[in-house]
Design a protein around this motif. Structure first.
Motif, PDB file in Angstrom:
ATOM      1  N   ASN B 141      39.334  30.761 -37.997  1.00 37.13           N
ATOM      2  CA  ASN B 141      38.783  30.294 -39.269  1.00 37.13           C
ATOM      3  C   ASN B 141      38.283  31.429 -40.149  1.00 37.13           C
ATOM      4  N   GLN B 147      37.922  33.811 -46.178  1.00 38.40           N
ATOM      5  CA  GLN B 147      37.804  34.666 -47.364  1.00 38.40           C
ATOM      6  C   GLN B 147      37.419  36.101 -47.053  1.00 38.40           C
ATOM      7  N   ARG B 155      45.586  29.243 -44.805  1.00 46.25           N
ATOM      8  CA  ARG B 155      44.702  28.221 -44.249  1.00 46.25           C
ATOM      9  C   ARG B 155      44.581  28.430 -42.754  1.00 46.25           C
ATOM     10  N   SER B 156      43.427  28.113 -42.221  1.00 42.20           N
ATOM     11  CA  SER B 156      43.264  28.219 -40.772  1.00 42.20           C
ATOM     12  C   SER B 156      44.211  27.245 -40.083  1.00 42.20           C
ATOM     13  N   SER B 159      43.113  23.648 -38.883  1.00 38.84           N
ATOM     14  CA  SER B 159      42.936  22.454 -39.702  1.00 38.84           C
ATOM     15  C   SER B 159      44.106  22.200 -40.633  1.00 38.84           C
ATOM     16  N   SER B 160      45.111  23.084 -40.667  1.00 42.16           N
ATOM     17  CA  SER B 160      46.151  22.881 -41.681  1.00 42.16           C
ATOM     18  C   SER B 160      47.164  21.802 -41.274  1.00 42.16           C
ATOM     19  N   SER B 161      47.665  21.821 -40.047  1.00 44.65           N
ATOM     20  CA  SER B 161      48.563  20.738 -39.638  1.00 44.65           C
ATOM     21  C   SER B 161      48.518  20.602 -38.122  1.00 44.65           C
ATOM     22  N   THR B 245      39.823  22.820 -31.229  1.00 40.23           N
ATOM     23  CA  THR B 245      40.290  21.979 -32.341  1.00 40.23           C
ATOM     24  C   THR B 245      39.529  20.667 -32.434  1.00 40.23           C
ATOM     25  N   ASN B 246      38.727  20.350 -31.421  1.00 41.01           N
ATOM     26  CA  ASN B 246      38.033  19.074 -31.398  1.00 41.01           C
ATOM     27  C   ASN B 246      39.026  17.927 -31.539  1.00 41.01           C
ATOM     28  N   GLY B 248      41.416  17.619 -33.423  1.00 40.90           N
ATOM     29  CA  GLY B 248      41.956  17.473 -34.770  1.00 40.90           C
ATOM     30  C   GLY B 248      43.197  18.327 -34.947  1.00 40.90           C
ATOM     31  N   PRO B 249      43.752  18.473 -36.138  1.00 40.33           N
ATOM     32  CA  PRO B 249      43.422  17.744 -37.356  1.00 40.33           C
ATOM     33  C   PRO B 249      44.094  16.364 -37.405  1.00 40.33           C
ATOM     34  N   ALA B 250      43.570  15.543 -38.285  1.00 41.32           N
ATOM     35  CA  ALA B 250      44.065  14.173 -38.393  1.00 41.32           C
ATOM     36  C   ALA B 250      45.458  14.151 -39.006  1.00 41.32           C
ATOM     37  N   THR B 251      46.241  13.173 -38.577  1.00 36.07           N
ATOM     38  CA  THR B 251      47.588  13.030 -39.137  1.00 36.07           C
ATOM     39  C   THR B 251      48.047  11.581 -38.996  1.00 36.07           C
TER      40      THR B 251
END
Lengths: 414, 321
Positions: B141, B147, B155-156, B159-161, B245-246, B248-251
């Motif tokens: 991250n 940044q 994107r990290s 969380s991106s896909s 990733t916990n 995630g990410p949602a999809t």
């Protein structure tokens, strides 16, 4: 033969000894989830126990380090089960109702309206009051010439957000709103933000929307209004915090004055007061979760003490809770030591922590919307609704799809 | 003498019986411990998977037969988790074993500091999965993306896909586990007799031929062990997923599962929700202990079947010197 007998005897002894756990019967065991007040509660409980000749044991489990929901199950498997434990809302009640003893004719019950009541029976003792709205940094709003009183509708917010966004460089902001929607932060979106759909704009005891949800009936109109609000928040949120942020990075950005608003409740006070403490004034403005004028923040009891019906010391447990609610020592513990906003009318001590004080102003004025997020089934808000928010924050789905999927999700509860 | 012969059989029988008694007596502690630690929990698990238990020790749960099993085979989360776990495991086994075998070939060459390299590749395995997950979450991250860091990615990946997150997870687990598997390969490589290699060199075999005809057959035993270990750990992956990733990410739930289960809406699922994580969530956040337990039993059966097949197939390729 003698040897064999001896061996059997030895084995038997070992097994018997192992089976005998120590057991004391004047011990009151409290199992609670606020790790930050562990030492303070222990101190209060020790003093109370000494006065009443009862040994009080406080066990705490919560925060990032300890999963309360898992550990409580472990606690129940032993012989020294907790006498008092903590549940959150109706969802928690449904999970644990087999273990909960109802309160009857207790003195504290006349001193609050916030006890957990199911079908007219009181089951839960409110631990404290918590609240959230849009927390704002007054200095930044002043610098941008925004009157907090104008933050009372979607249009008011849009104007304020646009103005702040245009002055980002000047004010040193990385975003207007500090809000996190990523994996692990679903409680902010799926519970707190989504509660706007359940209670915003309604009377405090109006359960119509939550009851419809539990029956699998979505209210498309309210979902649409919620989506407008979420769209605005996501548009002006610091995108890094929104998609990847943790609790610390979200609160940190607000503390460092990198964002003007924070989508969190008054439980962040200890973080704001931790060294270096903030030196800017803060306040709460309402969520514009519904269209029209909004004039309340979400106020409720986050958790309740309940009595284990399989526990050994229900009388001592009742006495402990009564004294907590009604004695001077109890009040001093709740307000001055644990920095909580108490749920009892007889408490007159002033609340000082910045966001708690701001929340108390709304609560005292009676401008509050209810907490129904914990009345949803376990895992519904965080496990199901939260990921849909994340999909929307990612830009994977449109606003219409966001509404559609929430509606579909609610229909699964039929 | 005749008397003694007459008495002997009787005596022998008595001795045998007492031997048997001693045998079982000495076995009892181990057997008892094994029963308490393994059999009892396992059969309790099977029992609870057929109840509506919610995890509260009330003793008031009721037996509901195979209802929980029916539930999980129509549960899109379980089907999705299963498919993700299979994809993850296949990729993970290939990558870990590829990397580990490559590393072991490197550090069995003759060069200075090879023991230092061996230790260095092995050390990540000593870090706990949870800690490791948090460390790599920070790296992904804030250093790889973010940044302030190197900004290698916009994107990290966490969380991106869902696929990016899975690749990130595989990278982290490989980093952690390849060193351990490397050790197994090193041991096998060192057992290859030097004279075989030498003879092949004299016969004019090149490196590729040597690898195919000598090295690979002789380390086949190590492949059996390493593939089994990576297979089992991949399927049971929990701690690193939880912290990295916990889940995630949602999809969106993929179309083929929606068609399979006849779902007309588009439910949202978590992209790295592997089976162990899904079982945990079922049991501990949705409080469906019975359903969670049933998932665990199915998981056990599937894993048993796959790993037995794997060992059987691998065993066939092994050669004895």
């Amino acid at each position: 033969m003698k040897k064999v007998l001896l061996l059997l005897l030895a084995l038997f002894t070992v097994v018997t000894l192992a089976a005998c756990g120590g057991s004391g019967d004047t011990e009151l065991i409290i199992f609670q989830n606020k790790v930050e007040i562990d030492a303070i509660l222990r101190e209060y409980a020790d003093a109370w126990g000494e006065e009443n000749g009862i040994t009080v044991t406080v066990r705490s489990c919560g925060g990032d380090a300890c999963a309360y929901g898992d550990r409580i199950l472990t606690e129940f498997q032993g012989t020294d089960q907790p006498d008092i434990f903590v549940i959150e809302g109706l969802g928690g009640f449904n999970d644990f109702k087999d273990k909960i003893l109802p309160f009857e004719n207790q003195a504290w019950m006349d001193d609050t309206d916030l006890g957990l009541t199911v079908d007219g029976v009181v089951y839960g003792f409110p631990v404290n009051i918590e609240a959230w709205g849009m927390g704002y940094n007054k200095d930044i709003l002043d610098a941008a010439g925004i009157n907090p009183a104008s933050l009372n509708s979607l249009a008011g917010y849009r104007a304020a957000f646009e103005k702040l966004d245009s002055m980002k460089a000047e004010l040193g902001l990385t975003g207007v709103v500090g809000m996190a929607a990523g994996a692990g932060m679903e409680w902010v979106t799926g519970l707190h933000n989504f509660n706007g759909y359940l209670s915003a704009g309604l009377d405090y005891d109006d359960r119509s929307v939550i009851e419809d949800l539990l029956a699998g009936q979505p209210n498309m109109d309210r979902l649409g209004q919620l989506a407008d609000w979420v769209e605005l928040l996501f548009q002006y949120a610091d995108q890094t915090i929104l998609l990847e942020g943790t609790y610390d990075s979200q609160v940190g950005a607000f503390k460092d004055q990198k964002v003007a608003f924070i989508h969190q409740g008054n439980w962040i006070d200890p973080n704001l007061l931790g060294a270096p403490a903030i030196d800017f004034p803060v306040g709460y403005a309402p969520h514009a979760s519904v269209s029209g004028t909004v004039d309340a923040i979400f106020v409720g009891a986050p958790s309740y003490y309940v009595i284990n019906r399989d526990g050994n010391n229900t009388d001592a447990a009742n006495q402990f809770l009564n004294d907590l609610a009604l004695t001077q020592e109890g009040h001093s513990y709740m307000v001055e030591k644990a920095n909580m906003v108490p749920a009892f009318r007889s408490v007159t001590l002033p609340v000082t922590a910045p966001l708690s004080a701001a929340a108390n102003v709304w609560a005292q004025a009676g401008k509050s919307w209810a907490w129904f997020q914990n009345d949803m089934p376990s895992g519904f808000g965080m496990g199901e609704a939260g990921p849909i928010y994340f999909q929307y924050a990612q830009g994977n789905i449109t606003k219409e799809q966001f509404v559609q999927r929430l509606a579909d999700l609610i229909r699964t509860l039929q | 003498m005749a008397q003694a012969i007459k008495l002997n059989p009787k005596k022998k029988l008595g001795k045998k019986a007492s031997e048997r008694l001693w045998f079982w007596l000495f076995l009892a502690p181990a057997l008892g411990a094994f029963a308490i630690m393994v059999w009892v929990p396992f059969f309790m698990g099977v029992y609870f998977s057929m109840t509506d238990w919610t995890g509260l020790n009330t003793g008031r749960q009721i037996l509901i037969g195979f209802e929980n099993y029916r539930t999980i085979f129509t549960d899109y989360r379980f089907i999705y988790s299963f498919s993700r776990t299979v994809i993850y495991s296949v990729l993970n086994i290939l990558v870990i074993n590829g990397v580990a075998f490559g590393l072991s070939l490197l550090v069995t060459q003759k060069f200075k500091l090879k023991n230092v390299y061996r230790a260095a590749f092995f050390i990540p395995n000593l870090i706990g999965g949870l800690v490791l997950g948090f460390i790599w979450q920070f790296i992904f991250n804030n250093i790889i993306a973010g940044q302030v860091g190197l900004q290698l990615l916009e994107r990290s990946p966490l969380s991106s896909s869902p696929n990016d997150a899975m690749f990130a997870l595989i990278a982290v687990v490989t980093w952690q586990y390849a060193g351990y598997i490397m050790m197994i390969y090193i041991a096998a490589l060192q057992n290859i007799p030097e004279d075989l290699i030498e003879a092949s060199k004299i016969d004019g075999a090149n490196a590729v031929q040597r690898m195919r005809a000598i090295v690979l057959p002789l380390v086949a035993q190590a492949f059996t062990v390493a593939l089994f270990l990576t297979l089992v750990t991949s399927f049971k992956q929990f701690d690193t997923v939880q912290s990295l990733t916990n889940s995630g990410p949602a999809t969106d739930l993929p179309l083929y599962i929606r068609n399979l289960l006849n779902i007309t809406t588009i439910p949202t699922v978590s992209g790295t929700s592997l089976m162990a994580v899904d079982i945990y969530r079922e049991a501990f956040t949705r409080f469906n202990m019975g359903v969670g337990q049933a998932k665990a039993i199915v998981f056990f059966a599937v894993l048993l079947l796959i790993s037995i097949t794997q060992v059987y197939v691998n065993k066939k390729r092994e050669v004895e010197l």
